[in-house]
Design a protein around this motif. Structure first.
Motif, PDB file in Angstrom:
ATOM      1  N   LEU A 289       0.821  -1.214   0.000  1.00 32.38           N
ATOM      2  CA  LEU A 289       0.000   0.000   0.000  1.00 32.38           C
ATOM      3  C   LEU A 289       0.854   1.263   0.000  1.00 32.38           C
ATOM      4  N   ARG A 290       2.009   1.223   0.647  1.00 35.75           N
ATOM      5  CA  ARG A 290       2.863   2.419   0.716  1.00 35.75           C
ATOM      6  C   ARG A 290       3.390   2.830  -0.653  1.00 35.75           C
ATOM      7  N   GLN A 291       3.400   1.892  -1.625  1.00 36.51           N
ATOM      8  CA  GLN A 291       3.860   2.226  -2.970  1.00 36.51           C
ATOM      9  C   GLN A 291       2.743   2.763  -3.859  1.00 36.51           C
ATOM     10  N   ARG A 292       1.535   2.771  -3.345  1.00 35.91           N
ATOM     11  CA  ARG A 292       0.404   3.338  -4.098  1.00 35.91           C
ATOM     12  C   ARG A 292      -0.425   4.224  -3.167  1.00 35.91           C
ATOM     13  N   ALA A 293       0.275   5.236  -2.662  1.00 41.64           N
ATOM     14  CA  ALA A 293      -0.298   6.095  -1.627  1.00 41.64           C
ATOM     15  C   ALA A 293      -1.569   6.811  -2.087  1.00 41.64           C
ATOM     16  N   THR A 294      -1.704   7.049  -3.391  1.00 40.78           N
ATOM     17  CA  THR A 294      -2.902   7.742  -3.877  1.00 40.78           C
ATOM     18  C   THR A 294      -4.165   6.916  -3.679  1.00 40.78           C
ATOM     19  N   ASP A 295      -4.006   5.621  -3.398  1.00 40.76           N
ATOM     20  CA  ASP A 295      -5.169   4.760  -3.188  1.00 40.76           C
ATOM     21  C   ASP A 295      -5.639   4.744  -1.737  1.00 40.76           C
ATOM     22  N   ILE A 296      -4.832   5.263  -0.802  1.00 36.06           N
ATOM     23  CA  ILE A 296      -5.144   5.114   0.622  1.00 36.06           C
ATOM     24  C   ILE A 296      -6.475   5.764   0.993  1.00 36.06           C
ATOM     25  N   THR A 297      -6.646   7.037   0.661  1.00 37.67           N
ATOM     26  CA  THR A 297      -7.882   7.741   1.038  1.00 37.67           C
ATOM     27  C   THR A 297      -9.115   7.140   0.378  1.00 37.67           C
ATOM     28  N   PRO A 298      -9.112   6.901  -0.956  1.00 35.77           N
ATOM     29  CA  PRO A 298     -10.297   6.286  -1.570  1.00 35.77           C
ATOM     30  C   PRO A 298     -10.625   4.907  -0.992  1.00 35.77           C
ATOM     31  N   LEU A 299      -9.592   4.102  -0.698  1.00 37.57           N
ATOM     32  CA  LEU A 299      -9.825   2.778  -0.131  1.00 37.57           C
ATOM     33  C   LEU A 299     -10.430   2.883   1.271  1.00 37.57           C
ATOM     34  N   PHE A 300      -9.903   3.784   2.074  1.00 39.24           N
ATOM     35  CA  PHE A 300     -10.438   3.959   3.428  1.00 39.24           C
ATOM     36  C   PHE A 300     -11.913   4.358   3.370  1.00 39.24           C
ATOM     37  N   LYS A 301     -12.241   5.301   2.515  1.00 43.47           N
ATOM     38  CA  LYS A 301     -13.635   5.742   2.398  1.00 43.47           C
ATOM     39  C   LYS A 301     -14.530   4.618   1.885  1.00 43.47           C
ATOM     40  N   HIS A 302     -14.004   3.807   0.971  1.00 45.37           N
ATOM     41  CA  HIS A 302     -14.779   2.682   0.445  1.00 45.37           C
ATOM     42  C   HIS A 302     -15.082   1.674   1.551  1.00 45.37           C
ATOM     43  N   PHE A 303     -14.050   1.289   2.313  1.00 44.35           N
ATOM     44  CA  PHE A 303     -14.246   0.311   3.381  1.00 44.35           C
ATOM     45  C   PHE A 303     -15.133   0.871   4.494  1.00 44.35           C
ATOM     46  N   LEU A 304     -14.976   2.155   4.781  1.00 42.14           N
ATOM     47  CA  LEU A 304     -15.794   2.787   5.811  1.00 42.14           C
ATOM     48  C   LEU A 304     -17.266   2.787   5.406  1.00 42.14           C
ATOM     49  N   LYS A 305     -17.533   3.150   4.174  1.00 40.57           N
ATOM     50  CA  LYS A 305     -18.911   3.163   3.680  1.00 40.57           C
ATOM     51  C   LYS A 305     -19.522   1.767   3.718  1.00 40.57           C
ATOM     52  N   ALA A 306     -18.745   0.758   3.278  1.00 44.84           N
ATOM     53  CA  ALA A 306     -19.239  -0.625   3.278  1.00 44.84           C
ATOM     54  C   ALA A 306     -19.543  -1.090   4.695  1.00 44.84           C
ATOM     55  N   SER A 307     -18.689  -0.739   5.657  1.00 48.91           N
ATOM     56  CA  SER A 307     -18.910  -1.147   7.049  1.00 48.91           C
ATOM     57  C   SER A 307     -20.150  -0.468   7.621  1.00 48.91           C
ATOM     58  N   CYS A 308     -20.316   0.798   7.314  1.00 46.59           N
ATOM     59  CA  CYS A 308     -21.485   1.525   7.822  1.00 46.59           C
ATOM     60  C   CYS A 308     -22.783   0.973   7.232  1.00 46.59           C
ATOM     61  N   GLN A 309     -22.736   0.550   5.986  1.00 52.19           N
ATOM     62  CA  GLN A 309     -23.916  -0.063   5.377  1.00 52.19           C
ATOM     63  C   GLN A 309     -24.286  -1.356   6.088  1.00 52.19           C
ATOM     64  N   LYS A 310     -23.278  -2.153   6.456  1.00 47.36           N
ATOM     65  CA  LYS A 310     -23.543  -3.389   7.193  1.00 47.36           C
ATOM     66  C   LYS A 310     -24.130  -3.102   8.569  1.00 47.36           C
ATOM     67  N   LEU A 311     -23.655  -2.012   9.187  1.00 45.45           N
ATOM     68  CA  LEU A 311     -24.117  -1.659  10.530  1.00 45.45           C
ATOM     69  C   LEU A 311     -25.404  -0.840  10.497  1.00 45.45           C
ATOM     70  N   ASN A 312     -25.864  -0.508   9.286  1.00 45.48           N
ATOM     71  CA  ASN A 312     -27.084   0.284   9.108  1.00 45.48           C
ATOM     72  C   ASN A 312     -26.985   1.625   9.832  1.00 45.48           C
ATOM     73  N   LYS A 313     -25.862   2.306   9.609  1.00 49.31           N
ATOM     74  CA  LYS A 313     -25.658   3.609  10.221  1.00 49.31           C
ATOM     75  C   LYS A 313     -25.066   4.563   9.191  1.00 49.31           C
ATOM     76  N   SER A 314     -25.181   5.841   9.448  1.00 49.96           N
ATOM     77  CA  SER A 314     -24.672   6.840   8.504  1.00 49.96           C
ATOM     78  C   SER A 314     -23.147   6.892   8.564  1.00 49.96           C
ATOM     79  N   VAL A 315     -22.551   7.310   7.453  1.00 51.24           N
ATOM     80  CA  VAL A 315     -21.091   7.395   7.376  1.00 51.24           C
ATOM     81  C   VAL A 315     -20.621   8.620   8.153  1.00 51.24           C
ATOM     82  N   PRO A 316     -19.717   8.451   9.118  1.00 50.09           N
ATOM     83  CA  PRO A 316     -19.255   9.603   9.909  1.00 50.09           C
ATOM     84  C   PRO A 316     -18.360  10.535   9.098  1.00 50.09           C
ATOM     85  N   VAL A 317     -18.302  11.766   9.536  1.00 50.01           N
ATOM     86  CA  VAL A 317     -17.416  12.749   8.902  1.00 50.01           C
ATOM     87  C   VAL A 317     -15.972  12.418   9.265  1.00 50.01           C
TER      88      VAL A 317
END
Length: 423
Positions: A289-317
């Motif tokens: 991951l450290r060699q493709r740093a431009t992917d870190i933020t989009p990946l984090f937001k993707h995983f966060l959104k997916a987790s929140c959908q499973k938990l049936n809660k809104s995505v935090p700021v």
């Protein structure tokens, strides 16, 4: 501008009257055709995923049919090219077939023969391109990221999925090596066959591997931690693969996974050189991951959104300062660690923030002690999963002494052995 995907046939000939006649013939037969008297202009409009067939004359003054063939094959080796040659030029036509042409026709052209060839090759081409597009979508969904390294990796998978060659997959833990292996199997001609997973640490004798290979016939076997197998077992595997290649009969496709690089394993005498040389024909390197740093933020937001959908809660700021923290982190556990951090963030536990803090809970759905126990168990499980049960690394990651970690694992009935084979 590229040739439209609704064009099924590209006809190249320097004689305008000839190409007009060909086009009329094909349109009457129901095909969508485009003609060109300038090979260079025609080739400039092609793209590698064009779902059609090229028909070209062998003899042209500026660019010969053989040169057209070479340029088409450099664009996409699977793009069908039919050569048209004069009477008596069979040797040249045979040479074109050896160079990659799918067929040839002699002048004067017989319409029925041309239509027969198109009926043979055009559906195959359309099917191949449709498969490529499905694979591209699948790899984009499962191997996330738009960095150049990930785009290149997905292209390599698309090219290798159909050839059924044995594969060597290298990289650090958590980079997606097992996902690569599964994609290669599920998008190959062996997809309907067995999918056998085997850990090299569990192969104590050659018969262990032989039994697994029998179970994997007509399918794929994914061998994790290949260098952990005994040297004599590795040599047997090499002989087995060489014999398959010599006979041209593939019973099993081997997808071998190892941590780090194969060269390092050979230097340490953990990987038999002859097996490495055989498997290195097709190699994949899952980038850290450290060699493709431009992917870190989009990946984090993707995983966060997916987790929140499973938990049936809104995505935090997400604070900008926290995004900067994510981008500065070393990510020893790569994408797997990033996903775990995002999942913890979704339930209110903020990692990598200098010191851990917990976001306020919207409501208390359970007693506080139960919530704390549940979170503690989840955090420990995530760390065990992340580091495959390696206690020293789990202890360092969670920043607690090994003894205290063992006590908490015992409290939650967690056994490190249950996580050894996971990635």
């Amino acid at each position: 501008m590229t040739i439209s995907d609704n064009i099924e046939v590209l006809i190249i000939d320097d004689d305008q009257d000839v190409v007009d006649a060909y086009q009329h013939l094909l349109e009457v037969a129901g095909y969508r055709a485009r003609t060109a008297t300038n090979p260079a202009q025609a080739l400039a409009q092609l793209h590698k995923d064009w779902p059609g067939v090229v028909i070209t004359d062998m003899y042209m003054p500026v660019t010969s049919g053989k040169e057209v063939l070479q340029q088409v094959k450099s664009l996409d080796n699977s793009l069908p090219v039919i050569m048209i040659t004069g009477h008596g030029d069979i040797p040249m036509a045979v040479d074109a077939l050896k160079s990659g042409a799918v067929d040839f026709l002699q002048k004067p052209l017989q319409p029925a023969a041309l239509i027969t060839l198109l009926e043979k090759h055009l559906p195959k081409r359309k099917q191949l391109i449709a498969h490529r597009k499905r694979l591209q979508q699948t790899t984009s969904d499962e191997l996330l990221g738009d960095s150049p390294l990930m785009i290149k990796l997905r292209e390599q998978i698309s090219q290798a999925a159909n050839n059924n060659k044995d594969v060597l997959i290298e990289g650090e833990c958590g980079t997606g090596r097992h996902t690569i292996a599964r994609l290669l199997h599920s998008n190959s001609h062996l997809a309907n066959g067995p999918w056998i997973k085997l850990c090299g640490t569990k192969v104590e004798r050659t018969p262990d591997l032989q039994r697994a290979m029998i179970n994997a016939r007509s399918g794929s076997i994914c061998i994790n931690n290949l260098p952990a197998m005994p040297a004599d077992t590795q040599r047997w595997l090499c002989r087995f693969l060489l014999e398959q290649e010599r006979l041209g009969k593939r019973e099993v496709r081997v997808l071998a996974i190892l941590e780090g690089t194969a060269e390092a394993a050979v230097e340490k005498e953990l990987l038999v050189p002859e097996l490495f040389y055989f498997l290195s024909q097709v190699r994949f390197l899952a980038p850290p991951l450290r060699q493709r740093a431009t992917d870190i933020t989009p990946l984090f937001k993707h995983f966060l959104k997916a987790s929140c959908q499973k938990l049936n809660k809104s995505v935090p700021v997400i604070d900008k300062a926290y995004i900067n923290t994510l981008n500065r982190h070393h990510w020893r556990g790569n994408v797997l660690e990033l996903r775990n951090v995002a999942e913890l963030y979704a339930i209110g536990i903020v990692k990598l923030a200098g010191q851990e803090r917990t976001q306020p809970l919207e409501q208390m759905s359970s007693p506080l002690d139960d919530l704390i126990d549940s979170y503690e168990k989840q955090v420990i499980e995530d760390a065990l999963y992340l580091f495959s049960g390696r206690i020293n690394e789990v202890s360092g990651y969670l920043q607690i002494p090994r003894k205290k970690l063992y006590l908490r694992m015992k409290k939650h009935n967690l056994d490190k052995a249950d996580y050894k084979a996971r990635q």
